[in-house]
Design a protein around this motif. Sequence first.
Motif, short mmCIF file in Angstrom:
data_model
loop_
_atom_site.label_atom_id
_atom_site.label_comp_id
_atom_site.label_asym_id
_atom_site.label_seq_id
_atom_site.Cartn_x
_atom_site.Cartn_y
_atom_site.Cartn_z
N ASP A 202 40.50 14.35 89.60
CA ASP A 202 39.50 13.36 89.20
C ASP A 202 38.84 12.71 90.41
N ASP B 236 34.78 12.65 91.46
CA ASP B 236 34.01 11.45 91.80
C ASP B 236 33.42 11.55 93.21
N GLU C 87 45.43 13.51 89.37
CA GLU C 87 44.69 12.37 89.89
C GLU C 87 43.68 12.81 90.95
N ARG D 132 38.04 18.40 82.78
CA ARG D 132 38.16 17.59 84.00
C ARG D 132 38.23 18.48 85.23
#
Lengths: 169, 169
Positions: free
Chosen positions: A135, A139, A132, B9
């Motif tokens: 990611d 961002d 998590e 990712r």
Amino acid sequence: MDTPWLDRRQLRAWIRLRAVLELLPGVLDAQLRRDSDITEFEYFVLAVLSEAPERTLRMTELAARTNATLPRLSHVVTRMERREMVERFPCPEDRRATNARLARAGWDTLRRAAPGHVDAVRRNVIDALTDEQVDQLADIGDALLSRLDPSGTMSAIYARHDGPDEEDA
Amino acid sequence: MDTPWLDRRQLRAWIRLRAVLELLPGVLDAQLRRDSDITEFEYFVLAVLSEAPERTLRMTELAARTNATLPRLSHVVTRMERREMVERFPCPEDRRATNARLARAGWDTLRRAAPGHVDAVRRNVIDALTDEQVDQLADIGDALLSRLDPSGTMSAIYARHDGPDEEDA
DNA sequence: AGATGAAGGTTGTCGCGACAACTGATTCTG
DNA sequence: CAGAATCAGTTGTCGCGACAACCTTCATCT
């Protein structure tokens, strides 16, 4: 200039980021210097070139993608040229321009350096985070770069295509 | 060394972080050089000293808190001493040690530089993020520093106490 | 066309940080 | 308590990046 001080939460984030800014580049650079005798920036130049068509890019474009100034890149390429990692040759279409092409020794160096470098990135960054957080970090990076690099030359590249990755050259 | 490549990712996060690492320090440094004729690192030295008891710290402790090597700090303090921003004097308790104390000119410089610097941090970092992202960034920073700076000398300071903030000196 | 300005690169100088080598003070050990 | 190892700092050398100055070549404008 009339902006207020940072509150505690903002300060906490900033102090952490500042520490990472100070420490991380040195760690990655040291690993590459020690194991492959190149800087992290040189590694990145090799990686970017390796993905370009003909393994060739104009200096300006290469500077944009590696996010260097042109003088800096010019100096770096001069050194790399001496070690036969890249070649310079005039651009046919525009006689002002110079192309930089990945040479044999550069490709070999990149291939040999990649595993150790990826490993270092993993140990010092990726493995420290949850999926998590990885990611979230992406961002946050996007958000910051929207200020730092509005044209998005540096970061946009790898986000778009499905092709080979940086480390994959 | 047998670790696998980064997946998409992970790579996305790493490329972004790498870009930030490349761009952000230069932006902040340029602002301080231009407006206050000091580097970001010198600013931080001044800020850390300003919060210390007696505005004094031993070189080793100052190096740890600013996350510099001792040789680096020694050079920087030498320059700052010439500009009368800090003073060096031998430590009474341990004759090996040297204390660095914030001097008048350093304090003035810090006070004048702070608003512009805070503003730059705000514009380039804080304002680009949501409140939630600010907290995420702090946590991510913690996680990364647990690898980069296990002793936590650099980042822990400002997290613990309720006292004045970095920018608050 | 000729001038003006912009784009693309290169080169030179300077300052900072990394690393290694060194000095002097202190602690540890038998 | 002598010698060894360690700690605290400083200094010297070297390499890289920032910035400014400069040179061509291309694009524009009239």
